[in-house]
Structure formats: structure tokens, C-alpha cells
Design a protein around this motif. Structure first.
Motif, mmCIF file in Angstrom:
data_model
loop_
_atom_site.group_PDB
_atom_site.id
_atom_site.type_symbol
_atom_site.label_atom_id
_atom_site.label_comp_id
_atom_site.label_asym_id
_atom_site.label_seq_id
_atom_site.Cartn_x
_atom_site.Cartn_y
_atom_site.Cartn_z
ATOM 1 N N PRO A 145 0.679 -1.192 0.081
ATOM 2 C CA PRO A 145 -0.012 0.066 -0.097
ATOM 3 C C PRO A 145 1.007 1.267 0.115
ATOM 4 O O PRO A 145 2.005 1.313 0.572
ATOM 5 N N ALA A 146 0.466 2.245 -0.613
ATOM 6 C CA ALA A 146 1.171 3.494 -0.718
ATOM 7 C C ALA A 146 1.364 4.336 0.506
ATOM 8 O O ALA A 146 0.687 3.868 1.506
ATOM 9 N N ASP A 147 2.478 4.997 0.476
ATOM 10 C CA ASP A 147 3.245 5.786 1.889
ATOM 11 C C ASP A 147 2.965 7.261 1.510
ATOM 12 O O ASP A 147 3.947 7.348 0.526
ATOM 13 N N VAL A 148 2.090 7.981 1.819
ATOM 14 C CA VAL A 148 1.763 9.169 1.683
ATOM 15 C C VAL A 148 2.118 10.139 2.477
ATOM 16 O O VAL A 148 1.506 9.895 3.794
ATOM 17 N N ALA A 149 2.980 11.183 2.465
ATOM 18 C CA ALA A 149 3.063 12.460 3.350
ATOM 19 C C ALA A 149 2.712 13.822 2.968
ATOM 20 O O ALA A 149 3.013 13.931 1.776
ATOM 21 N N LEU A 150 2.105 14.353 3.854
ATOM 22 C CA LEU A 150 1.861 15.772 3.552
ATOM 23 C C LEU A 150 2.183 16.813 4.874
ATOM 24 O O LEU A 150 1.825 16.468 5.887
ATOM 25 N N SER A 151 3.025 17.694 4.444
ATOM 26 C CA SER A 151 3.484 18.776 5.332
ATOM 27 C C SER A 151 2.741 19.979 4.805
ATOM 28 O O SER A 151 2.968 20.516 3.621
ATOM 29 N N VAL A 152 2.280 20.693 6.133
ATOM 30 C CA VAL A 152 1.759 21.982 5.692
ATOM 31 C C VAL A 152 2.276 22.899 6.721
ATOM 32 O O VAL A 152 2.411 22.592 8.137
ATOM 33 N N SER A 153 2.555 24.318 6.354
ATOM 34 C CA SER A 153 3.155 25.515 6.978
ATOM 35 C C SER A 153 2.172 26.676 6.804
ATOM 36 O O SER A 153 2.145 26.893 5.628
ATOM 37 N N VAL A 154 1.921 27.176 7.730
ATOM 38 C CA VAL A 154 1.055 28.363 7.532
ATOM 39 C C VAL A 154 1.355 29.359 8.599
ATOM 40 O O VAL A 154 2.027 29.010 9.725
ATOM 41 N N PHE A 155 1.159 30.703 8.268
ATOM 42 C CA PHE A 155 1.377 31.650 9.524
ATOM 43 C C PHE A 155 0.085 31.463 10.628
ATOM 44 O O PHE A 155 -0.835 31.308 10.271
ATOM 45 N N ASP A 156 0.590 31.272 11.865
ATOM 46 C CA ASP A 156 -0.201 31.141 13.054
ATOM 47 C C ASP A 156 -0.950 32.526 13.448
ATOM 48 O O ASP A 156 -0.518 33.400 13.840
ATOM 49 N N THR A 157 -2.213 32.452 13.122
ATOM 50 C CA THR A 157 -3.126 33.610 13.310
ATOM 51 C C THR A 157 -4.426 33.231 14.241
ATOM 52 O O THR A 157 -4.965 34.077 14.333
ATOM 53 N N GLY A 158 -4.365 32.177 14.815
ATOM 54 C CA GLY A 158 -5.269 31.696 15.967
ATOM 55 C C GLY A 158 -5.703 30.177 15.541
ATOM 56 O O GLY A 158 -4.806 29.108 15.385
ATOM 57 N N LEU A 159 -6.865 29.787 16.361
ATOM 58 C CA LEU A 159 -7.246 28.506 16.375
ATOM 59 C C LEU A 159 -8.029 27.746 15.402
ATOM 60 O O LEU A 159 -8.226 26.483 15.414
#
Length: 408
Positions: A57-71
Motif C-alpha cells: 500500500p502507498a505511503d503518503v506524507a503531507l506537510s503543511v506550514s501556515v502563519f499562525d493567526t489563531g485556532l
């Protein structure tokens, strides 16, 4: 069908619009989706050539980076959209869908990328005196599909008549219609990529055949589990879209939060602002374990242990008040000796808490508060370079793995 883009020499990053759990991703700075299908070359005795290749089975990775502006992003990822606070358990149990829709330089959307049911494996927060507050997420999955069309998410609230009939019709607009997936794909001939039922705030993923049936001619979902008031979420691939995509980004949130609006405090019964702080980082490893299944292309993910919470911070060197606080619990202590071995000793015997506040640059209101209630400082250094500024750096580990974020 989606418009076939004319010759494209290159596409800039603004050409792809990103959604997590059907919510437009605001203030995103980087997104990386990588997929690998683990494969093994098979040999056999007596054969001078390879017998072939088998894959897992596939091995998928997702990385996300955003400016932190709240919850907002954290609440969306965990499905706790009305929550005022979140704990690590909310992130451990979260399931995340990713949709990236790409448009050409003329503005025509021409393909969609879909990752279903990814789990959150890591969380990070980074603050720097010369930069903006940043939050990052690392996600793991077992599928990635590129569609020549639109991945659409529809929600429907069950009415009393639907409960009586035993079915409801997937809400579509115009020429929208679920398209059947390939037999040899991850979705194996399914028309619906995801179906989720939410009742009293609890979401349950449903399986076609076991939990419901779908009729492509009438777009009916038939099941005996319809309850008036329950919300069903249906995700499908369509070659058409009823209403042209027009992403509207949040203009109420601040563009970013600079370092001067992210104070970090530390202490036992009360928190003391860390003076001359230059940078601070918090890293959380949720320790998700990949669990394959016999007879299935789908992989399960489950925590393999207690999440690890750790971090570091660096401050310009000044008096001994910070050393006093970390070693004896009081910045005004009369102590005059500070052995490195005393740092972890104090943390293991006391609940030394760390707190980060993200404040609005408009009115100084709290947008997010991050609390690690019991850190143990494990290392301390004093980096020095020619023409540099003397500083002290410290690394820490959460004693119990506790962590909490709130919006006040």
C-alpha cells in the motif's frame, strides 16, 4: 470536462488552491505532498533474471506550514469547530482530507489532487524575533489520486421525510455527478470517495455495501441508518462543477503575527515573561504507527505510544534571573550556583509550565494560547561567534506529554 489548459511553461504557487477538511487554507506558506509505493524486487533460485516486482500500500506524507493567526486551522483539522480549547487527544484521533485544485495561467481549473483520511503525525510551532509566528503539521496517509476534474464535498441534513423513505439524494448543482473510479484504484469502482455521518457531534465514516448503497442513475443513498437532523458529508469526483470556483480568503485574520506579538512565559504557580527572548519552538510527535491489513489496500494508523512534546528557546545573555528561574523556580532567588545537572532535577520535581500567547497586532487580543504545563529543561548552551551577540539556549521535554491550546 475541465478546460484543457493551453501550453503551460510553468505555474506559480498561487495557481493551486488548497483545502483541508473542505475548508480553504488561509495564510499557507508551504505545502508538500509526497507519495511512494513501497516495492520489492523478487528473485528466485535458479533464475538468472528477476521474477518480478511486488508492491505494498502507498505511503503518503503531507506537510503543511501556515502563519499562525489563531485556532481556526486546529479546530478544522480536528473537527472540533465549536471548541474553545483542544488537547493532544483531539489531534491523535483526527482524520483529514486534502484537496488541491490547480488552475492554469488563464484561471481555468484543470485538475484536482485528493488525499483521503490522513492522520496527523506531528505538530510544530515556531516563533522568532525577526519573523512571523508559524504552525506546521505533518500528516500520513495511504492514498493520493489525481483527477481530471473536481473533487467536491457536499453536506446534507437528513429531514424527517428522508428517514421515512430510507434514502436521500446527493445534493448536486447543475451537471455535477459522481464519476465511478477505476477498478484497480484505491477506491475500487466506488462512485463516492467518502461518506461520513455526524450525529450529536460524533462523526462516523461509512462504507458502501455495508452501511449504504448508492444508485448513480438517481443519485440516491439508501440506508436504514437515516436519522432526522444527522448531517451526512459526501465527497465525490465530478467532471463538471455547478458553480465556478471562486476562493475567498479570510480578510479578518491578521496577515501574520510578528515576533513582538508572541510573548513566551515560564514558571510554576505563576508565569514569568522570558526577557530578551530571540526564538522559541515547540515540537509534538504523535507517534502514529502504520498498520497494513490482509486483503486490503487501506492502511490503518494508530498511536504507538504517548505523544512526545519538546522544544527549545534562545535568549540574549544578561543577568542570572533566567538561570535562577529554571534552576530554582524563582527569578529573584538568592542562589549563586547553577549546575547544569540541576536543570532537569528541578523540572522533574516541579510542574514548570511554558506558555505562548499569540496576540492580535490590531488590538492585542489573545488569538491563541499554547500551554505545556510541565516542562523539564534537559540542556543548556551558550553559543558564541566572532562579532556575534552572547546568548543562552535551552532545550526541554514535556514531563507527561500534556499540551493544551485555547482561544483566550
Amino acid at each position: 470536462m475541465m478546460p484543457t489548459p493551453s501550453f503551460i511553461s510553468a505555474l506559480k504557487s498561487d495557481r493551486c488552491v488548497h483545502y483541508l477538511n473542505n475548508a480553504l487554507l488561509n495564510r499557507a506558506q508551504s505545502i508538500d505532498v509526497s507519495a511512494n509505493v513501497p516495492s520489492t524486487v523478487v528473485d528466485e533460485l535458479g533464475n538468472p533474471q528477476h521474477a518480478g516486482i511486488v508492491s505494498a500500500p502507498a505511503d503518503v506524507a503531507l506537510s503543511v506550514s501556515v502563519f499562525d493567526t489563531g485556532l481556526d486551522l486546529s479546530k478544522n483539522l480536528t473537527g472540533k469547530t465549536e471548541a474553545a480549547s483542544l488537547a493532544l487527544s483531539d489531534f491523535v484521533s483526527a482524520h483529514v482530507d486534502y484537496v488541491g485544485i490547480v488552475r492554469d495561467n488563464a484561471g481555468n481549473f484543470f485538475r484536482s489532487v485528493y488525499v483521503k483520511n490522513a492522520c496527523i503525525n506531528s505538530i510544530g510551532y515556531s516563533y522568532d524575533v525577526a519573523g512571523n509566528a508559524v504552525e506546521t503539521y505533518g500528516l500520513l496517509g495511504d492514498n493520493l489520486t489525481v483527477f481530471d476534474g473536481y473533487v467536491l464535498t457536499k453536506t446534507y441534513t437528513i429531514a424527517a421525510a428522508d428517514e421515512t423513505n430510507g434514502y436521500f439524494i446527493v445534493p448536486t448543482t447543475g451537471l455535477e455527478a459522481p464519476v465511478q473510479t477505476k477498478q484497480n484504484s484505491y477506491f475500487a469502482n466506488a462512485y463516492l470517495l467518502r461518506v461520513t455521518r455526524t450525529t450529536n457531534g460524533a462523526a462516523v465514516n461509512l462504507t458502501e455495501g455495508n452501511d449504504y448503497t448508492y444508485d448513480p442513475a438517481t443519485k440516491r443513498i439508501t440506508t436504514s441508518s437515516l436519522i432526522a437532523g444527522a448531517v451526512w458529508t459526501v465527497v465525490f469526483y465530478s467532471t463538471q462543477i455547478g458553480t465556478p470556483l471562486s476562493p475567498e480568503f479570510n480578510n479578518v485574520l491578521p496577515p501574520a503575527v510578528r515576533g513582538e506579538f508572541t510573548p513566551v512565559s515560564i514558571g510554576v504557580s505563576s508565569k514569568t515573561l522570558i526577557p530578551r527572548l530571540q526564538s522559541a519552538n515547540i515540537s509534538i510527535n504523535l507517534a502514529q504507527k502504520r498498520i497494513p491489513q490482509l486483503g486490503s489496500k487501506q492502511t490503518l494508523f494508530a498511536p504507538s505510544g504517548v505523544p512526545t512534546v519538546s522544544g527549545n528557546f534562545s535568549a540574549l545573555m544578561s543577568d542570572l534571573s533566567l538561570r535562577k528561574l529554571l534552576t530554582y523556580g524563582s527569578a529573584s532567588s538568592a542562589e549563586t550556583q547553577f549546575g547544569i545537572e540541576q536543570l532537569p532535577t528541578y523540572g522533574t520535581q516541579n510542574n514548570l509550565g511554558l506558555e505562548v500567547a499569540i496576540k492580535s497586532p490590531v488590538n492585542n487580543a489573545i488569538l491563541k494560547r499554547i500551554v505545556v504545563p510541565d516542562i523539564t529543561v534537559t540542556s543548556g548552551g551558550m553559543p558564541t561567534t566572532v562579532n556575534g551577540t552572547l546568548a543562552e539556549s535551552f532545550s526541554w521535554t514535556g514531563k507527561t506529554g500534556s499540551f493544551n491550546i485555547t482561544n483566550n
